[in-house]
Design an enzyme around this catalytic site. Structure first.
Site, PDB file in Angstrom:
ATOM      1  N   GLU A  69       3.839  -5.320   7.283  1.00 46.55           N
ATOM      2  CA  GLU A  69       2.962  -4.325   7.930  1.00 46.55           C
ATOM      3  C   GLU A  69       3.286  -4.150   9.407  1.00 46.55           C
ATOM      4  O   GLU A  69       3.176  -3.055   9.959  1.00 46.55           O
ATOM      5  CB  GLU A  69       1.488  -4.744   7.780  1.00 46.55           C
ATOM      6  CG  GLU A  69       0.925  -4.647   6.376  1.00 46.55           C
ATOM      7  CD  GLU A  69       1.140  -5.900   5.537  1.00 46.55           C
ATOM      8  OE1 GLU A  69       1.956  -6.767   5.924  1.00 46.55           O
ATOM      9  OE2 GLU A  69       0.493  -6.008   4.482  1.00 46.55           O
ATOM     10  N   GLY A  77       0.552  -5.140   0.692  1.00 46.79           N
ATOM     11  CA  GLY A  77      -0.604  -5.226  -0.210  1.00 46.79           C
ATOM     12  C   GLY A  77      -0.241  -5.853  -1.543  1.00 46.79           C
ATOM     13  O   GLY A  77      -1.101  -6.423  -2.223  1.00 46.79           O
ATOM     14  N   ALA A  93       0.867  -1.183   0.000  1.00 48.04           N
ATOM     15  CA  ALA A  93       0.000   0.000   0.000  1.00 48.04           C
ATOM     16  C   ALA A  93       0.897   1.224   0.000  1.00 48.04           C
ATOM     17  O   ALA A  93       2.038   1.165   0.457  1.00 48.04           O
ATOM     18  CB  ALA A  93      -0.863  -0.009   1.252  1.00 48.04           C
ATOM     19  N   GLU A 133      -0.455  -9.431  -1.007  1.00 47.93           N
ATOM     20  CA  GLU A 133      -1.880  -9.778  -0.914  1.00 47.93           C
ATOM     21  C   GLU A 133      -2.542  -9.796  -2.298  1.00 47.93           C
ATOM     22  O   GLU A 133      -3.437 -10.601  -2.544  1.00 47.93           O
ATOM     23  CB  GLU A 133      -2.594  -8.791   0.018  1.00 47.93           C
ATOM     24  CG  GLU A 133      -2.146  -8.982   1.463  1.00 47.93           C
ATOM     25  CD  GLU A 133      -2.654  -7.889   2.378  1.00 47.93           C
ATOM     26  OE1 GLU A 133      -2.419  -6.701   2.081  1.00 47.93           O
ATOM     27  OE2 GLU A 133      -3.296  -8.215   3.383  1.00 47.93           O
TER      28      GLU A 133
HETATM   29  N1  COA Z   1       4.477   3.238  -0.184  1.00 48.67           N
HETATM   30  C1  COA Z   1       4.854   4.473  -0.610  1.00 48.67           C
HETATM   31  N2  COA Z   1       6.022   4.713  -1.208  1.00 48.67           N
HETATM   32  C2  COA Z   1       6.854   3.685  -1.389  1.00 48.67           C
HETATM   33  C3  COA Z   1       6.531   2.379  -0.998  1.00 48.67           C
HETATM   34  C4  COA Z   1       5.282   2.173  -0.371  1.00 48.67           C
HETATM   35  N3  COA Z   1       4.865   0.980   0.030  1.00 48.67           N
HETATM   36  N4  COA Z   1       7.571   1.571  -1.316  1.00 48.67           N
HETATM   37  C5  COA Z   1       8.478   2.344  -1.912  1.00 48.67           C
HETATM   38  N5  COA Z   1       8.063   3.615  -1.945  1.00 48.67           N
HETATM   39  C6  COA Z   1       8.744   4.790  -2.495  1.00 48.67           C
HETATM   40  C7  COA Z   1       9.838   5.299  -1.584  1.00 48.67           C
HETATM   41  O1  COA Z   1       9.303   6.115  -0.572  1.00 48.67           O
HETATM   42  C8  COA Z   1      10.691   6.064  -2.557  1.00 48.67           C
HETATM   43  O2  COA Z   1      10.080   7.300  -2.833  1.00 48.67           O
HETATM   44  P1  COA Z   1      10.982   8.643  -2.991  1.00 48.67           P
HETATM   45  O3  COA Z   1      11.889   8.354  -4.166  1.00 48.67           O
HETATM   46  O4  COA Z   1       9.982   9.705  -3.273  1.00 48.67           O
HETATM   47  O5  COA Z   1      11.730   8.782  -1.713  1.00 48.67           O
HETATM   48  C9  COA Z   1      10.592   5.210  -3.826  1.00 48.67           C
HETATM   49  O6  COA Z   1       9.421   4.438  -3.681  1.00 48.67           O
HETATM   50  C10 COA Z   1      11.752   4.259  -3.998  1.00 48.67           C
HETATM   51  O7  COA Z   1      11.881   3.529  -2.794  1.00 48.67           O
HETATM   52  P2  COA Z   1      13.308   3.129  -2.174  1.00 48.67           P
HETATM   53  O8  COA Z   1      13.070   2.682  -0.764  1.00 48.67           O
HETATM   54  O9  COA Z   1      14.279   4.224  -2.400  1.00 48.67           O
HETATM   55  O10 COA Z   1      13.659   1.905  -3.147  1.00 48.67           O
HETATM   56  P3  COA Z   1      14.523   0.621  -2.862  1.00 48.67           P
HETATM   57  O11 COA Z   1      14.564  -0.106  -4.150  1.00 48.67           O
HETATM   58  O12 COA Z   1      15.806   0.975  -2.186  1.00 48.67           O
HETATM   59  O13 COA Z   1      13.658  -0.230  -1.753  1.00 48.67           O
HETATM   60  C11 COA Z   1      11.675  -1.312  -0.894  1.00 48.67           C
HETATM   61  C12 COA Z   1      12.461  -0.798  -2.130  1.00 48.67           C
HETATM   62  C13 COA Z   1      10.371  -1.869  -1.451  1.00 48.67           C
HETATM   63  C14 COA Z   1      12.441  -2.415  -0.157  1.00 48.67           C
HETATM   64  C15 COA Z   1      11.419  -0.162   0.092  1.00 48.67           C
HETATM   65  O14 COA Z   1      10.954   0.961  -0.631  1.00 48.67           O
HETATM   66  C16 COA Z   1      10.389  -0.495   1.142  1.00 48.67           C
HETATM   67  O15 COA Z   1      10.710  -1.118   2.158  1.00 48.67           O
HETATM   68  N6  COA Z   1       9.112  -0.083   0.917  1.00 48.67           N
HETATM   69  C17 COA Z   1       8.038  -0.306   1.864  1.00 48.67           C
HETATM   70  C18 COA Z   1       7.575  -1.747   1.837  1.00 48.67           C
HETATM   71  C19 COA Z   1       6.445  -1.977   2.823  1.00 48.67           C
HETATM   72  O16 COA Z   1       6.600  -1.827   4.030  1.00 48.67           O
HETATM   73  N7  COA Z   1       5.281  -2.358   2.298  1.00 48.67           N
HETATM   74  C20 COA Z   1       4.138  -2.659   3.082  1.00 48.67           C
HETATM   75  C21 COA Z   1       3.276  -1.463   3.220  1.00 48.67           C
HETATM   76  S1  COA Z   1       1.865  -1.795   4.241  1.00 48.67           S
END
Ligand code: COA
Length: 261
Positions: free
Chosen positions: A135, A112, A68, A115
């Protein structure tokens, strides 16, 4: 007529439609717009008889869907969040989709996103993909069916570990616990997914639909009910021209040509 969507791409390859979540700069995180467009596109494909199988994937080479959109959580109240989740949801649109729907998991498949993949019928993963329900790290729990579908797919112990630790697992581990059907090299992902999609697409759409309905009963009803409904759905196939064609083609030693009638 195909509507235009801002966060989703739609490609048709013969009888297979490929739906791509297109927010690679946000790792294809699902915001309100993406969810709404995803549900709308599935409604469109549901009504389109030329489409027999759908593949769902994420744009770019990093993410399937990274969950999400966490930015939208920041100032949201419980009442607002409930409203968002009770609206026509992407998860529900996938869950009730009558045609085969395959998750082609090309990268991060988290929260999500996991999911969404779980709601699909089949999951094919690149060896670069990773999976998890993180989450818990945000002080929340899965809300798109994760606690229910993951548990049914991999068992309670493994679902407990994944959801309570928020651990991210690689594609091979996901394969070992039964979360994905196949793991292939990244450059083989599309070919493998298309191969499976095309195999399904040549079957009777009616039989595919009834088979899906019957299989889904296995985790949603008790055994007696499921077996009873299976007989009804099996018998219902006998009302289709496709059943006549399938049997005739076998007896005539040729390939059937299913029309979906
Ligand atoms: N929601 C909103 N934005 C997200 C996102 C999410 N779930 N996942 C990634 N992004 C955004 C980051 O904030 C970043 O935005 P910015 O460039 O404006 O700062 C961009 O996507 C790139 O993310 P980044 O973390 O720099 O990429 P990465 O390749 O190094 O890492 C992930 C990727 C997926 C491991 C990491 O972004 C992450 O842990 N995301 C959250 C995952 C999560 O907890 N999901 C469950 C949500 S309930």
């Amino acid at each position: 007529m195909t509507q235009s969507y801002e966060t989703i791409l739609l490609e048709r390859r013969d009888r297979v439609a490929i739906v791509t979540i297109n927010r690679p700069e946000k790792r294809n995180a699902l915001n309100i717009q993406t969810r709404a467009e995803g549900a709308a596109i599935l409604d469109e494909l549901r009504a389109d008889d030329s489409v027999r199988v759908v593949i769902l994937t994420g744009a770019g080479d990093k993410a399937f869907i990274a969950g999400a959109d966490i930015a939208e959580f920041a100032d949201r109240s419980a009442i607002d969040q409930r409203e968002v989740m009770l609206e026509r949801s992407l998860f529900n649109a996938i869950d009730t989709f009558p045609k085969p729907i395959i998750a082609m998991v090309n990268g991060y498949c988290l929260g999500g996103g996991c999911e969404v993949a779980l709601a699909c019928d089949v999951r094919i993963a690149s060896e670069k993909a990773s999976f998890g329900q993180p989450e818990i790290n945000l002080g929340i729990i899965p809300g798109g069916g994760g606690t229910q579908r993951l548990t049914r797919l991999v068992g309670e112990g493994k679902a407990m570990e994944l959801i309570l630790t928020g651990a991210i697992i690689d594609a091979q581990t996901a394969f070992a616990i039964g979360l994905v059907n196949h793991v292939v090299a990244a450059d083989q992902l599309e070919a493998k997914t298309m191969e499976i999609a095309n195999r399904m697409a040549e079957k009777s759409p009616i039989a595919l639909r009834l088979a899906k309905e019957a299989i889904r009963l296995a985790s949603r009803s008790n055994l007696d009910e499921g077996l009873r409904r299976e007989v009804d759905l099996f018998a219902l196939c006998f009302s289709s021209e496709d059943k006549d064609e399938g049997v005739k083609a076998f007896l005539e030693k040729r390939k059937p040509d299913f029309k979906g009638k």
